[in-house]
Write an enzyme that holds these catalytic residues in place. Structure first.
Site, PDB file in Angstrom:
ATOM      1  N   HIS A   1      -3.958  -4.440  -0.601  1.00 35.22           N
ATOM      2  CA  HIS A   1      -3.619  -5.098   0.666  1.00 35.22           C
ATOM      3  C   HIS A   1      -3.717  -6.616   0.502  1.00 35.22           C
ATOM      4  O   HIS A   1      -4.817  -7.173   0.577  1.00 35.22           O
ATOM      5  CB  HIS A   1      -4.586  -4.644   1.774  1.00 35.22           C
ATOM      6  CG  HIS A   1      -4.364  -3.251   2.223  1.00 35.22           C
ATOM      7  ND1 HIS A   1      -3.458  -2.913   3.198  1.00 35.22           N
ATOM      8  CD2 HIS A   1      -4.933  -2.089   1.823  1.00 35.22           C
ATOM      9  CE1 HIS A   1      -3.481  -1.606   3.394  1.00 35.22           C
ATOM     10  NE2 HIS A   1      -4.359  -1.086   2.561  1.00 35.22           N
TER      11      HIS A   1
ATOM     12  N   CYS B   1       0.839  -1.197   0.000  1.00 37.86           N
ATOM     13  CA  CYS B   1       0.000   0.000   0.000  1.00 37.86           C
ATOM     14  C   CYS B   1       0.880   1.256   0.000  1.00 37.86           C
ATOM     15  O   CYS B   1       1.625   1.470  -0.941  1.00 37.86           O
ATOM     16  CB  CYS B   1      -0.999  -0.034   1.160  1.00 37.86           C
ATOM     17  SG  CYS B   1      -2.331   1.181   0.963  1.00 37.86           S
TER      18      CYS B   1
ATOM     19  N   GLU C   1      -2.929  -8.845   2.598  1.00 40.57           N
ATOM     20  CA  GLU C   1      -3.385  -9.437   3.861  1.00 40.57           C
ATOM     21  C   GLU C   1      -4.897  -9.321   4.040  1.00 40.57           C
ATOM     22  O   GLU C   1      -5.470  -9.970   4.927  1.00 40.57           O
ATOM     23  CB  GLU C   1      -2.641  -8.798   5.042  1.00 40.57           C
ATOM     24  CG  GLU C   1      -3.104  -7.419   5.463  1.00 40.57           C
ATOM     25  CD  GLU C   1      -2.648  -6.280   4.554  1.00 40.57           C
ATOM     26  OE1 GLU C   1      -2.978  -5.121   4.877  1.00 40.57           O
ATOM     27  OE2 GLU C   1      -1.970  -6.543   3.528  1.00 40.57           O
TER      28      GLU C   1
END
Length: 200
Positions: free
Chosen positions: A182, A79, A184
């Protein structure tokens, strides 16, 4: 050992939890010595470009980031961690970035669409990347951002997405890989990307 750089900003623990699910050993650290000694390094980031660069410098971490990149240590930006690799950003004119990748960060031009760009969007591969092994083109990932990187050398762009315009979604050069989205928070696709990075 993977060092996740802590400079007082960013989604540190969600990134750490994702790597833990993959069985990776991590340390969240602002210690330059630990970062220098790590096998791999992650630079996450959430917030404003200038503020984050100011924090990186106040923590004394700019030099060690250049050291590990120059040495060839596998490096992953996430990011804002992608944007910080560039020379500067329209978000904070005059704030100097890390300058590892030549180019600037520009505001997304998406007339009629909401900014920030927030939510799931599909990727279009632009060039080969170790992150994308075993993943199909048009894979969906999760974005939250208002700015995107515009590299001087377009060949470093490994994936784009479309949101009003063509938006840089991922870059790669030698040992440096970085994603605007992102991983994750991107379900199985994102976890596969982190797994691919671990196997580099």
């Amino acid at each position: 050992m993977i060092a996740i750089i802590d400079y007082g900003r960013g989604n540190l623990y969600s990134v750490q939890k994702a790597f833990a699910k993959l069985g990776a050993q991590t340390i969240v650290t602002s210690d330059a010595g630990q970062i220098a000694a790590a096998d791999k390094v992650v630079l996450p980031g959430v917030g404003a470009f200038g503020d984050c660069m100011s924090n990186l410098r106040s923590y004394g971490l700019e030099d060690v980031i250049h050291q590990v990149v120059d040495r060839g240590t596998p490096f992953l930006g996430i990011c804002l961690g992608l944007q910080l690799l560039f020379e500067g950003s329209e978000e904070d004119p005059g704030a100097r970035g890390l300058g590892i990748i030549p180019g600037m960060v520009r505001k997304i031009q998406a007339k009629g669409l909401k900014i920030p760009h927030m939510g799931w969007n599909s990727l279009e591969w632009q060039s080969s990347s170790p992150l994308f092994t075993a993943l199909p083109d048009s894979s969906y990932v999760y974005f939250v951002h208002s700015f995107h990187a515009v590299p001087a050398d377009k060949q470093v762009i490994t994936a784009v997405t479309t949101y009003g315009e063509t938006v840089t979604a991922a870059i790669g050069r030698a040992n440096v890989q970085a994603v605007q989205f992102h991983p994750e928070k991107s379900s199985a696709v994102g976890m596969q990307m982190l797994k691919n990075w671990l196997s580099q």
